[in-house]
Design a protein around this motif. Structure first.
Motif, short mmCIF file in Angstrom:
data_model
loop_
_atom_site.label_atom_id
_atom_site.label_comp_id
_atom_site.label_asym_id
_atom_site.label_seq_id
_atom_site.Cartn_x
_atom_site.Cartn_y
_atom_site.Cartn_z
N GLY A 1 2.78 43.17 79.86
CA GLY A 1 2.01 42.95 81.08
C GLY A 1 2.13 44.09 82.06
N VAL A 2 3.31 44.70 82.14
CA VAL A 2 3.50 45.86 83.02
C VAL A 2 2.60 47.01 82.59
CG1 VAL A 2 5.17 47.61 83.74
CG2 VAL A 2 5.85 45.21 83.64
N ILE A 3 2.58 47.29 81.30
CA ILE A 3 1.76 48.40 80.78
C ILE A 3 0.29 48.16 81.02
CG2 ILE A 3 1.10 49.63 78.67
CD1 ILE A 3 3.92 49.00 77.60
N SER A 4 -0.17 46.94 80.70
CA SER A 4 -1.61 46.68 80.77
C SER A 4 -2.13 46.57 82.19
CB SER A 4 -1.95 45.40 80.00
OG SER A 4 -1.39 44.26 80.63
N SER A 5 -1.26 46.29 83.16
CA SER A 5 -1.72 46.19 84.55
C SER A 5 -2.42 47.47 84.98
CB SER A 5 -0.54 45.90 85.48
OG SER A 5 0.02 44.64 85.20
N LEU A 6 -1.80 48.61 84.71
CA LEU A 6 -2.38 49.89 85.12
C LEU A 6 -3.56 50.28 84.24
CD1 LEU A 6 0.90 51.90 85.82
CD2 LEU A 6 -0.56 50.70 87.45
N VAL A 7 -3.42 50.11 82.93
CA VAL A 7 -4.50 50.48 82.01
C VAL A 7 -5.74 49.65 82.29
CG1 VAL A 7 -5.22 50.58 79.60
CG2 VAL A 7 -2.87 51.23 80.24
N ALA A 8 -5.56 48.34 82.46
CA ALA A 8 -6.71 47.47 82.70
C ALA A 8 -7.36 47.75 84.04
CB ALA A 8 -6.27 46.00 82.63
N GLY A 9 -6.57 48.15 85.04
CA GLY A 9 -7.14 48.49 86.33
C GLY A 9 -8.08 49.68 86.22
N VAL A 10 -7.67 50.70 85.47
CA VAL A 10 -8.53 51.87 85.26
C VAL A 10 -9.78 51.48 84.47
CG1 VAL A 10 -8.66 54.14 84.18
CG2 VAL A 10 -6.58 53.47 85.40
N MET A 11 -9.61 50.67 83.42
CA MET A 11 -10.76 50.23 82.63
C MET A 11 -11.75 49.44 83.47
SD MET A 11 -8.91 48.98 79.09
CE MET A 11 -10.43 48.22 78.51
N THR A 12 -11.24 48.62 84.38
CA THR A 12 -12.11 47.81 85.22
C THR A 12 -13.03 48.66 86.06
OG1 THR A 12 -10.51 46.00 85.31
CG2 THR A 12 -12.11 46.10 87.09
N ASP A 13 -12.51 49.78 86.58
CA ASP A 13 -13.34 50.67 87.40
C ASP A 13 -14.24 51.56 86.55
OD1 ASP A 13 -12.47 49.77 89.85
OD2 ASP A 13 -10.84 51.20 90.01
N ARG A 14 -13.75 52.03 85.42
CA ARG A 14 -14.51 52.97 84.61
C ARG A 14 -15.54 52.29 83.71
NH1 ARG A 14 -10.58 57.88 82.46
NH2 ARG A 14 -10.12 58.76 84.52
N LEU A 15 -15.11 51.26 82.98
CA LEU A 15 -15.99 50.59 82.02
C LEU A 15 -16.75 49.42 82.64
CD1 LEU A 15 -13.66 50.48 78.89
CD2 LEU A 15 -15.32 52.24 79.54
N GLY A 16 -16.14 48.78 83.63
CA GLY A 16 -16.75 47.62 84.25
C GLY A 16 -15.88 46.39 84.11
N ARG A 17 -16.17 45.39 84.92
CA ARG A 17 -15.39 44.16 84.90
C ARG A 17 -15.63 43.39 83.61
NH1 ARG A 17 -14.84 47.32 89.25
NH2 ARG A 17 -15.14 46.33 91.29
N ARG A 18 -16.88 43.21 83.25
CA ARG A 18 -17.23 42.39 82.10
C ARG A 18 -16.69 42.95 80.78
NH1 ARG A 18 -22.25 42.01 79.14
NH2 ARG A 18 -22.70 39.89 78.45
N PRO A 19 -16.88 44.25 80.47
CA PRO A 19 -16.32 44.78 79.23
C PRO A 19 -14.80 44.67 79.17
CG PRO A 19 -17.96 46.29 80.13
CD PRO A 19 -17.70 45.26 81.18
N THR A 20 -14.13 44.86 80.30
CA THR A 20 -12.67 44.76 80.32
C THR A 20 -12.22 43.34 80.01
OG1 THR A 20 -12.54 46.54 81.95
CG2 THR A 20 -10.59 45.14 81.69
N MET A 21 -12.88 42.35 80.62
CA MET A 21 -12.53 40.96 80.35
C MET A 21 -12.79 40.59 78.89
SD MET A 21 -13.51 38.62 83.65
CE MET A 21 -15.03 39.39 84.10
N LEU A 22 -13.93 41.03 78.35
CA LEU A 22 -14.25 40.72 76.96
C LEU A 22 -13.23 41.34 76.01
CD1 LEU A 22 -18.14 41.16 76.96
CD2 LEU A 22 -16.87 39.05 76.55
N ALA A 23 -12.89 42.61 76.24
CA ALA A 23 -11.90 43.27 75.38
C ALA A 23 -10.55 42.59 75.48
CB ALA A 23 -11.79 44.75 75.77
N ALA A 24 -10.14 42.22 76.70
CA ALA A 24 -8.84 41.59 76.89
C ALA A 24 -8.78 40.22 76.21
CB ALA A 24 -8.54 41.45 78.39
#
Length: 430
Positions: free
Chosen positions: A67-90
């Motif tokens: 969870g610690v690792i993904s917090s930062l990675v997912a935050g960047v993905m949310t801004d770069r790829l979008g909210r919806r793609p990040t949620m779907l991938a997760a």
């Protein structure tokens, strides 16, 4: 209360929120209904598989590290790829990794997949929180975050009860059930939720510099909120790590602890919405100071508990703190985040809870073993006091932020456009 008053209260609690929010809320509820792994992992490893408590603790720590690792990675993905793609991938990754975990036999494989589960299951949080900020009007955000938190706890309460019966039949069925419900959540996101990430065009791109992780880490006021969130998280997490150990040492049974901690879930489900109606337009500085004191001294009172009734009373105190703190702090995080950097800001904020989930068990074990449970509860009172002073100092002179949008009743998009044109988006202290 008359029927008309009850209907009016319900409308004021749930009315006026966009349709997309309710689909997001539904996906949160479905996701939490399948929360099997986090609840029963320790029992699965020790009772079903025969591993030691130390190995179960290692697996739990690896899950938290993910969870610690993904917090930062997912935050960047949310801004770069979008909210919806990040949620779907997760969510897709969570479904696959949880199902895989149920079939793992070797200890190293279990530990490795638990790390993956921790990464995948935590990765959707920054995207969910950023999308909620995108689609909900500023004046409704405290209420929206409270409703989402209510869904989390309602889903967890139901899943804990149902999963207990499932575990008696088959732990594998529990793993596969969580995987299926997570996939249902992904389908809801795919079918019902459009992308909400604001586009960087025109004056917005010129007014607001691009947000990077370094931008977030240099934002002094926001990082202060993250630090205070970490302290509060250390306190709240003791309900699941320090409290059962202390009660066990005092001669209480696991069933006794179950009854006491059930008070927490019951109160959140019963009181989250009415309490939020009471606090949503009140001074957030006072609310956060009050919640920190209630949390610290609520746990501090545990030092004087000698019966189940008194333990339950202390849970009532810190649960009220949790009900107040969660939506108020989430709204503050959004208020301090630039529109096009919400994912990264939410990711760093989520990191505070993930790190606390690693530190809190170590803190509880060390203090109880070396000094006794009384010192742990004294430490929580100190942490709550420090956090309260921190909130009071941090929010002094904080501008109104979204207050202009609240006064006008404008939409989130309109408020964001006004903030971007001014080049501020409430980022004082950067």
């Amino acid at each position: 209360m008359s029927a008309a008053s009850l209907r009016r209260a319900v409308r004021e609690s749930v009315g006026g929120l966009p349709r997309e929010f309710w689909w997001l809320w539904t996906s949160t509820l479905v996701n939490r209904l399948g929360a099997f792994v986090a609840t029963f992992m320790a029992l699965y490893l020790t009772l079903e598989r025969g591993y030691s408590a130390s190995f179960a603790g290692l697996v739990a720590a690896l899950h938290g590290l993910g969870g610690v690792i993904s917090s930062l990675v997912a935050g960047v993905m949310t801004d770069r790829l979008g909210r919806r793609p990040t949620m779907l991938a997760a969510q897709a990754s969570t479904a696959v990794s949880v199902a895989l975990l149920g079939f793992m036999q070797h200890p190293a494989a279990i530990a490795a997949v638990a790390l993956l589960v921790g990464m995948a299951s935590n990765a959707s949080r920054p995207a969910v929180q950023a999308m909620m900020a995108d689609i909900v009007r500023p004046e409704d955000r405290v209420r929206a975050f409270a409703l989402n938190y209510w869904a989390i706890n309602l889903g967890f309460a139901v899943s804990a009860a149902v999963a207990g019966f499932v575990a008696e039949y088959s732990y594998l069925a529990g793993f596969l059930g969580e995987a299926v419900l997570t996939l249902v959540c992904a389908v809801l996101v795919f079918v019902k939720l459009p992308e909400s990430r604001p586009e960087r065009t025109g004056r917005a791109a010129a007014a607001e510099p691009e947000t990077r992780l370094g931008t977030v880490l240099r934002d002094g006021r926001f990082m202060g909120v993250v630090g205070l969130s970490f302290l509060i998280s250390l306190v709240f997490t003791q309900g699941s790590v320090g409290l059962p150990v202390a009660m066990g040492s005092a001669g209480f049974t696991p069933g006794d602890y179950g009854l006491v901690i059930a008070v927490n879930g019951f109160l959140i489900v019963a009181l989250q919405i009415p309490v939020t109606r009471f606090i949503e337009h009140r001074d957030p500085q006072r609310l956060l100071v009050l919640s920190a004191l209630l949390a610290g001294y609520g746990f501090g009172l545990t030092a004087f508990a000698g019966s189940i009734g008194v333990y339950a009373l202390t849970v009532c105190v810190w649960t009220l703190a949790e009900i107040i703190n969660s939506p108020t702090q989430m709204s503050l995080v959004v208020r301090l985040s630039p529109v096009h950097g919400r994912g990264r800001y939410q990711g760093v904020y989520t990191l505070s809870w993930a790190v606390a989930s690693l530190v809190a068990p170590l803190m509880a074990g060390y203090v109880i073993d070396r000094f006794g449970a009384g010192w742990l509860w004294g430490a929580t009172a100190v942490l709550g006091t420090v956090a309260a002073a921190g909130y009071w100092a941090l929010m002094r002179g904080l501008p109104a932020g979204d207050a202009h949008a609240v006064a006008k009743g404008t939409s989130t998009a309109a408020a964001d456009r006004e903030d971007l044109a001014a080049g501020t988006e409430s980022r004082t202290g950067v």
